[in-house]
Design an enzyme around this catalytic site. Structure first.
Site, PDB file in Angstrom:
ATOM      1  N   HIS A  17      -2.365   6.140  -4.207  1.00  0.00           N
ATOM      2  CA  HIS A  17      -3.804   5.818  -4.190  1.00  0.00           C
ATOM      3  C   HIS A  17      -4.626   7.080  -4.482  1.00  0.00           C
ATOM      4  O   HIS A  17      -5.577   7.042  -5.253  1.00  0.00           O
ATOM      5  CB  HIS A  17      -4.227   5.315  -2.798  1.00  0.00           C
ATOM      6  CG  HIS A  17      -3.679   3.982  -2.405  1.00  0.00           C
ATOM      7  ND1 HIS A  17      -3.073   3.770  -1.197  1.00  0.00           N
ATOM      8  CD2 HIS A  17      -3.688   2.769  -3.031  1.00  0.00           C
ATOM      9  CE1 HIS A  17      -2.716   2.496  -1.091  1.00  0.00           C
ATOM     10  NE2 HIS A  17      -3.066   1.866  -2.191  1.00  0.00           N
ATOM     11  N   LYS A  41      -4.689 -11.022   6.027  1.00  0.00           N
ATOM     12  CA  LYS A  41      -3.600 -10.059   6.234  1.00  0.00           C
ATOM     13  C   LYS A  41      -3.758  -9.424   7.606  1.00  0.00           C
ATOM     14  O   LYS A  41      -4.872  -9.256   8.082  1.00  0.00           O
ATOM     15  CB  LYS A  41      -3.684  -8.931   5.196  1.00  0.00           C
ATOM     16  CG  LYS A  41      -3.235  -9.319   3.803  1.00  0.00           C
ATOM     17  CD  LYS A  41      -3.221  -8.078   2.927  1.00  0.00           C
ATOM     18  CE  LYS A  41      -2.876  -8.406   1.482  1.00  0.00           C
ATOM     19  NZ  LYS A  41      -2.989  -7.218   0.610  1.00  0.00           N
ATOM     20  N   ARG A  90       1.257   0.082 -11.194  1.00  0.00           N
ATOM     21  CA  ARG A  90       2.479   0.828 -10.959  1.00  0.00           C
ATOM     22  C   ARG A  90       3.577   0.422 -11.937  1.00  0.00           C
ATOM     23  O   ARG A  90       4.248   1.233 -12.512  1.00  0.00           O
ATOM     24  CB  ARG A  90       3.003   0.569  -9.539  1.00  0.00           C
ATOM     25  CG  ARG A  90       2.346   1.402  -8.515  1.00  0.00           C
ATOM     26  CD  ARG A  90       2.569   0.857  -7.161  1.00  0.00           C
ATOM     27  NE  ARG A  90       1.870  -0.399  -6.993  1.00  0.00           N
ATOM     28  CZ  ARG A  90       1.665  -0.983  -5.840  1.00  0.00           C
ATOM     29  NH1 ARG A  90       2.156  -0.464  -4.755  1.00  0.00           N
ATOM     30  NH2 ARG A  90       0.997  -2.105  -5.768  1.00  0.00           N
ATOM     31  N   SER A 128       1.920   1.046   0.235  1.00  0.00           N
ATOM     32  CA  SER A 128       1.644   1.193   1.667  1.00  0.00           C
ATOM     33  C   SER A 128       2.748   0.527   2.476  1.00  0.00           C
ATOM     34  O   SER A 128       3.159   1.030   3.523  1.00  0.00           O
ATOM     35  CB  SER A 128       0.294   0.561   2.011  1.00  0.00           C
ATOM     36  OG  SER A 128      -0.728   1.174   1.291  1.00  0.00           O
TER      37      SER A 128
HETATM   38  P1  ADP Z   1      -4.354  -4.488  -2.488  1.00  0.00           P
HETATM   39  O1  ADP Z   1      -4.032  -5.151  -1.184  1.00  0.00           O
HETATM   40  O2  ADP Z   1      -5.701  -4.809  -3.054  1.00  0.00           O
HETATM   41  O3  ADP Z   1      -3.252  -4.555  -3.539  1.00  0.00           O
HETATM   42  P2  ADP Z   1      -3.569  -1.761  -2.117  1.00  0.00           P
HETATM   43  O4  ADP Z   1      -4.115  -0.797  -1.124  1.00  0.00           O
HETATM   44  O5  ADP Z   1      -2.150  -2.140  -1.966  1.00  0.00           O
HETATM   45  O6  ADP Z   1      -4.532  -2.984  -2.059  1.00  0.00           O
HETATM   46  O7  ADP Z   1      -3.809  -1.203  -3.587  1.00  0.00           O
HETATM   47  C1  ADP Z   1      -5.079  -0.946  -4.116  1.00  0.00           C
HETATM   48  C2  ADP Z   1      -4.934  -0.613  -5.587  1.00  0.00           C
HETATM   49  O8  ADP Z   1      -4.168   0.587  -5.738  1.00  0.00           O
HETATM   50  C3  ADP Z   1      -4.210  -1.677  -6.413  1.00  0.00           C
HETATM   51  O9  ADP Z   1      -4.793  -1.709  -7.696  1.00  0.00           O
HETATM   52  C4  ADP Z   1      -2.802  -1.139  -6.504  1.00  0.00           C
HETATM   53  O10 ADP Z   1      -2.129  -1.601  -7.654  1.00  0.00           O
HETATM   54  C5  ADP Z   1      -3.071   0.350  -6.592  1.00  0.00           C
HETATM   55  N1  ADP Z   1      -1.928   1.132  -6.126  1.00  0.00           N
HETATM   56  C6  ADP Z   1      -1.237   1.001  -4.968  1.00  0.00           C
HETATM   57  N2  ADP Z   1      -0.238   1.897  -4.891  1.00  0.00           N
HETATM   58  C7  ADP Z   1      -0.276   2.624  -6.049  1.00  0.00           C
HETATM   59  C8  ADP Z   1       0.512   3.672  -6.603  1.00  0.00           C
HETATM   60  N3  ADP Z   1       1.585   4.145  -5.970  1.00  0.00           N
HETATM   61  N4  ADP Z   1       0.169   4.152  -7.835  1.00  0.00           N
HETATM   62  C9  ADP Z   1      -0.889   3.647  -8.489  1.00  0.00           C
HETATM   63  N5  ADP Z   1      -1.662   2.629  -8.035  1.00  0.00           N
HETATM   64  C10 ADP Z   1      -1.369   2.130  -6.833  1.00  0.00           C
END
Ligand code: ADP
Length: 170
Positions: A17, A41, A90, A128
């Site tokens: 992130h 969630k 990703r 996460s």
């Molecule tokens: P959500 O529940 O909306 O998917 P996340 O916190 O999991 O929320 O992710 C928010 C954004 O960050 C999403 O667009 C996700 O694809 C991106 N993201 C999560 N992990 C990574 C990573 N390791 N590299 C790049 N983008 C990421």
């Protein structure tokens, strides 16, 4: 002024992130990170805790602000006066979901565009959920999240495990 939002759960914020945040902050004039309060969630951290962790790790970025929000990302974008939504990709597995989300958002708000940033390969496996799972089983999460976030994850998981043990003992 090009203002964008970066919405997500950030439960907790990972190095993946953070990489997207740093790069997006260079592309746009102002970036608002939106921490989603999602009733569907059950997050490990409360929305306030997630906001505070994000503030800790992005404090040095002058054009980045962190807020929590409920409801649709496009409504949050409108409230913030943003014209774009940043999302991270990703792997191909993210693509189908993210494309559907972007098309839905476009239908709901044609004035708002989605900007996709592809992950730094080093973080392409990182989520996460992975961080929480590794920490739950006592694995090493350094390098996956910042040191201050790692500390908070470990403490929170210990707290949850103690709660569970107390319930089993009763
Ligand atoms: P959500 O529940 O909306 O998917 P996340 O916190 O999991 O929320 O992710 C928010 C954004 O960050 C999403 O667009 C996700 O694809 C991106 N993201 C999560 N992990 C990574 C990573 N390791 N590299 C790049 N983008 C990421």
């Amino acid at each position: 002024m090009l203002k964008a939002i970066y919405p997500g759960s950030f439960d907790p914020v990972t190095c993946g992130h953070l990489d997207i945040i740093r790069r997006a902050a260079k592309l746009v004039d102002f970036l608002v990170i939106g921490v989603l309060k999602n009733n569907a969630k059950t997050p490990l951290f409360s929305a306030d805790e997630r906001v505070n962790m994000l503030k800790d790790v992005t404090g040095h970025l002058e054009n980045v602000q962190v807020k929590s929000f409920e409801g649709l990302s496009v409504d949050f974008a409108h409230r913030e006066g943003a014209c774009a939504i940043v999302r991270g990709l990703r792997a191909v597995t993210d693509f189908e979901y993210e494309l559907q989300l972007a098309q839905t958002n476009r239908k709901l708000a044609p004035d708002i565009d989605t900007i996709f940033l592809t992950t730094n390969l080093q973080y392409s496996y990182l989520s996460s959920s992975t961080v929480k799972e590794i920490a739950f089983f006592g694995g090493d999460i350094s390098g996956l999240v910042s040191p201050e976030v790692a500390q908070k994850v470990i403490e929170k998981i210990k707290e949850k495990q103690n709660e569970q043990n107390r319930t089993v003992d009763q």
